[in-house]
Design a protein around this motif. Structure first.
Motif, PDB file in Angstrom:
ATOM      1  N   SER A  38       0.820  -1.203   0.000  1.00 52.12           N
ATOM      2  CA  SER A  38       0.000   0.000   0.000  1.00 52.12           C
ATOM      3  C   SER A  38       0.859   1.261   0.000  1.00 52.12           C
ATOM      4  CB  SER A  38      -0.908   0.004   1.230  1.00 52.12           C
ATOM      5  OG  SER A  38      -1.556   1.251   1.382  1.00 52.12           O
ATOM      6  N   ASP A  39       0.448   2.242  -0.786  1.00 57.14           N
ATOM      7  CA  ASP A  39       1.126   3.535  -0.769  1.00 57.14           C
ATOM      8  C   ASP A  39       0.940   4.244   0.568  1.00 57.14           C
ATOM      9  OD1 ASP A  39       1.984   3.200  -3.372  1.00 57.14           O
ATOM     10  OD2 ASP A  39       0.286   4.269  -4.246  1.00 57.14           O
ATOM     11  N   ALA A  40      -0.056   3.818   1.338  1.00 56.20           N
ATOM     12  CA  ALA A  40      -0.303   4.435   2.637  1.00 56.20           C
ATOM     13  C   ALA A  40       0.737   4.024   3.675  1.00 56.20           C
ATOM     14  CB  ALA A  40      -1.700   4.066   3.134  1.00 56.20           C
ATOM     15  N   TRP A  41       1.477   2.960   3.391  1.00 53.85           N
ATOM     16  CA  TRP A  41       2.515   2.530   4.325  1.00 53.85           C
ATOM     17  C   TRP A  41       3.688   3.499   4.278  1.00 53.85           C
ATOM     18  CZ3 TRP A  41       3.944  -3.238   5.291  1.00 53.85           C
ATOM     19  CH2 TRP A  41       2.842  -3.900   5.847  1.00 53.85           C
ATOM     20  N   LYS A  42       4.147   3.932   5.440  1.00 49.87           N
ATOM     21  CA  LYS A  42       5.312   4.785   5.534  1.00 49.87           C
ATOM     22  C   LYS A  42       6.569   3.971   5.197  1.00 49.87           C
ATOM     23  CE  LYS A  42       2.893   8.265   7.173  1.00 49.87           C
ATOM     24  NZ  LYS A  42       2.620   9.456   6.352  1.00 49.87           N
ATOM     25  N   PRO A  43       7.647   4.633   4.729  1.00 53.82           N
ATOM     26  CA  PRO A  43       8.869   3.904   4.381  1.00 53.82           C
ATOM     27  C   PRO A  43       9.410   3.034   5.515  1.00 53.82           C
ATOM     28  CG  PRO A  43       8.974   6.121   3.511  1.00 53.82           C
ATOM     29  CD  PRO A  43       7.725   6.053   4.353  1.00 53.82           C
ATOM     30  N   HIS A  44       9.330   3.513   6.756  1.00 58.08           N
ATOM     31  CA  HIS A  44       9.872   2.719   7.859  1.00 58.08           C
ATOM     32  C   HIS A  44       9.057   1.447   8.082  1.00 58.08           C
ATOM     33  CE1 HIS A  44       6.652   4.727  10.196  1.00 58.08           C
ATOM     34  NE2 HIS A  44       6.758   3.703  11.025  1.00 58.08           N
ATOM     35  N   ARG A  45       7.743   1.522   7.799  1.00 56.56           N
ATOM     36  CA  ARG A  45       6.901   0.333   7.963  1.00 56.56           C
ATOM     37  C   ARG A  45       7.216  -0.699   6.885  1.00 56.56           C
ATOM     38  NH1 ARG A  45       0.258   0.305   8.169  1.00 56.56           N
ATOM     39  NH2 ARG A  45       0.020  -1.858   8.843  1.00 56.56           N
ATOM     40  N   LYS A  46       7.424  -0.227   5.662  1.00 58.84           N
ATOM     41  CA  LYS A  46       7.809  -1.138   4.583  1.00 58.84           C
ATOM     42  C   LYS A  46       9.158  -1.793   4.890  1.00 58.84           C
ATOM     43  CE  LYS A  46       5.276   1.317   0.950  1.00 58.84           C
ATOM     44  NZ  LYS A  46       5.347   2.039  -0.342  1.00 58.84           N
ATOM     45  N   LEU A  47      10.089  -1.004   5.391  1.00 59.08           N
ATOM     46  CA  LEU A  47      11.410  -1.531   5.725  1.00 59.08           C
ATOM     47  C   LEU A  47      11.313  -2.570   6.836  1.00 59.08           C
ATOM     48  CD1 LEU A  47      14.461  -1.357   5.269  1.00 59.08           C
ATOM     49  CD2 LEU A  47      14.538   0.447   6.998  1.00 59.08           C
ATOM     50  N   LEU A  48      10.491  -2.302   7.849  1.00 62.25           N
ATOM     51  CA  LEU A  48      10.318  -3.236   8.952  1.00 62.25           C
ATOM     52  C   LEU A  48       9.723  -4.558   8.474  1.00 62.25           C
ATOM     53  CD1 LEU A  48      10.424  -3.844  11.983  1.00 62.25           C
ATOM     54  CD2 LEU A  48       8.159  -2.779  12.203  1.00 62.25           C
ATOM     55  N   SER A  49       8.737  -4.479   7.569  1.00 67.57           N
ATOM     56  CA  SER A  49       8.114  -5.686   7.048  1.00 67.57           C
ATOM     57  C   SER A  49       9.123  -6.528   6.272  1.00 67.57           C
ATOM     58  CB  SER A  49       6.930  -5.318   6.154  1.00 67.57           C
ATOM     59  OG  SER A  49       6.350  -6.470   5.588  1.00 67.57           O
ATOM     60  N   ARG A  50       9.909  -5.893   5.424  1.00 64.76           N
ATOM     61  CA  ARG A  50      10.919  -6.630   4.659  1.00 64.76           C
ATOM     62  C   ARG A  50      11.967  -7.220   5.592  1.00 64.76           C
ATOM     63  NH1 ARG A  50      10.988  -6.472  -0.731  1.00 64.76           N
ATOM     64  NH2 ARG A  50       9.631  -4.982  -1.817  1.00 64.76           N
ATOM     65  N   TRP A  51      12.347  -6.445   6.614  1.00 61.85           N
ATOM     66  CA  TRP A  51      13.333  -6.942   7.571  1.00 61.85           C
ATOM     67  C   TRP A  51      12.795  -8.165   8.307  1.00 61.85           C
ATOM     68  CZ3 TRP A  51      13.027  -7.629  12.841  1.00 61.85           C
ATOM     69  CH2 TRP A  51      14.216  -7.994  13.483  1.00 61.85           C
ATOM     70  N   ALA A  52      11.521  -8.139   8.705  1.00 65.56           N
ATOM     71  CA  ALA A  52      10.940  -9.270   9.429  1.00 65.56           C
ATOM     72  C   ALA A  52      10.972 -10.535   8.587  1.00 65.56           C
ATOM     73  CB  ALA A  52       9.501  -8.938   9.838  1.00 65.56           C
ATOM     74  N   ASN A  53      10.696 -10.414   7.285  1.00 68.18           N
ATOM     75  CA  ASN A  53      10.756 -11.569   6.408  1.00 68.18           C
ATOM     76  C   ASN A  53      12.180 -12.076   6.250  1.00 68.18           C
ATOM     77  OD1 ASN A  53       8.235 -12.621   4.883  1.00 68.18           O
ATOM     78  ND2 ASN A  53       7.882 -10.427   5.076  1.00 68.18           N
ATOM     79  N   ALA A  54      13.129 -11.145   6.047  1.00 69.07           N
ATOM     80  CA  ALA A  54      14.530 -11.549   5.911  1.00 69.07           C
ATOM     81  C   ALA A  54      15.041 -12.175   7.202  1.00 69.07           C
ATOM     82  CB  ALA A  54      15.376 -10.342   5.520  1.00 69.07           C
ATOM     83  N   TYR A  55      14.637 -11.615   8.336  1.00 65.24           N
ATOM     84  CA  TYR A  55      15.054 -12.118   9.649  1.00 65.24           C
ATOM     85  C   TYR A  55      14.574 -13.546   9.869  1.00 65.24           C
ATOM     86  CZ  TYR A  55      14.912 -12.440  14.800  1.00 65.24           C
ATOM     87  OH  TYR A  55      15.031 -12.839  16.109  1.00 65.24           O
TER      88      TYR A  55
END
Length: 273
Positions: free
Chosen positions: A155-172
């Motif tokens: 979603s475009d409504a997601w802030k950049p830090h939220r997108k980064l956190l989501s990707r980090w959680a998957n990579a983690y």
């Protein structure tokens, strides 16, 4: 993992559309969203689709609304189809436990496939037909609606830090567990009944969002086939997120617990040779 692209673009054959498929949808204070979600699902061209709402005693009356919707969509009479059911739980006991209860109920009631779906409008209902088609065409036991394979978007409504956190959680989680699943934390997943029986829902430890990681990991360890199809993940349309600190801490710890358990099992197997 099987490439699902050749199975994704065409309407389902009529007999596939009659496949018993239960959408399990946990709810807690989703009174604003549930009527729209139910209407959208009931309009899909899937004769075999059934919605099972698992409500954790929502104080906003979601459970009562779910009962009213079931009365609306279920066909009357002895031979009428039951298109919607409601599982009322007595307390807010975590997303994972709500899913486990609903998925167990769905399989016991005869579902051949079970789909996990949020009630907040973030998961695209129009992809359900495609996901079922991929499962039936490829024989996959788990089809993940993935935000992070090519074609997946956030979603475009997601802030950049939220997108980064989501990707980090998957990579983690994926890095600790050694999987190649791009969206192991994702909650829009289609399961075969056989896979759900095999992974042992009653023994899943995760109470919160880490349920998504634990169940996929169990399925992969048991040898089931998992494929990912791209989805657009939208921000919730109304209401508030349910992810509190305890849920976040469980999500951080669970991959290590799963890895430790797997290593102990491997070591025990070597000693038993």
């Amino acid at each position: 993992m099987t490439d699902p692209r050749h199975a994704a673009a065409h309407p389902l054959p009529a007999e596939w559309g009659r496949t018993p498929l239960t959408v399990v949808m946990p709810t807690y204070n989703e009174a604003q969203n549930l009527p729209t979600m139910a209407e959208t699902l009931m309009a899909l061209p899937l004769e075999g689709l059934r919605l099972l709402v698992v409500d954790d005693n929502s104080p906003d009356g979601t459970g009562t609304i779910a009962d009213q919707l079931a009365d609306k969509y279920n066909e009357p009479g002895e031979g009428g189809r039951t298109r919607m059911g409601v599982l009322h739980r007595t307390a807010k006991d975590g997303l994972g436990r709500a899913y486990a209860a609903g998925m167990e109920r769905a399989v016991a009631e005869g579902a051949a496939y079970v789909l996990q779906m949020d009630a907040d409008g973030s998961h695209p209902a129009e992809k359900i037909t495609e996901m079922l088609g991929v499962a039936l065409a490829t024989g996959a036991d788990v089809v993940v609606g993935s935000r992070y394979v090519p074609g997946g978007t956030l979603s475009d409504a997601w802030k950049p830090h939220r997108k980064l956190l989501s990707r980090w959680a998957n990579a983690y989680a994926g890095g600790i567990l050694g999987t190649r699943v791009r969206d192991i934390t994702g909650g829009f997943n289609l399961w075969s009944a056989a896979a759900l029986r095999a992974i042992g829902l009653a023994s899943v430890d995760s109470a919160g969002y880490s349920f998504q990681v634990e169940t996929k990991y169990r399925a992969l360890r048991a040898g089931f086939t998992l494929v990912e199809v791209p989805i657009h993940f939208e921000d919730r349309t109304a209401g508030e997120s349910k992810m509190d600190l305890a849920v976040q801490l469980e999500s951080v710890a669970m991959p290590w617990r799963l890895r430790s358990r797997a290593l102990r099992g491997h070591a025990a197997g070597r000693r038993g040779r």
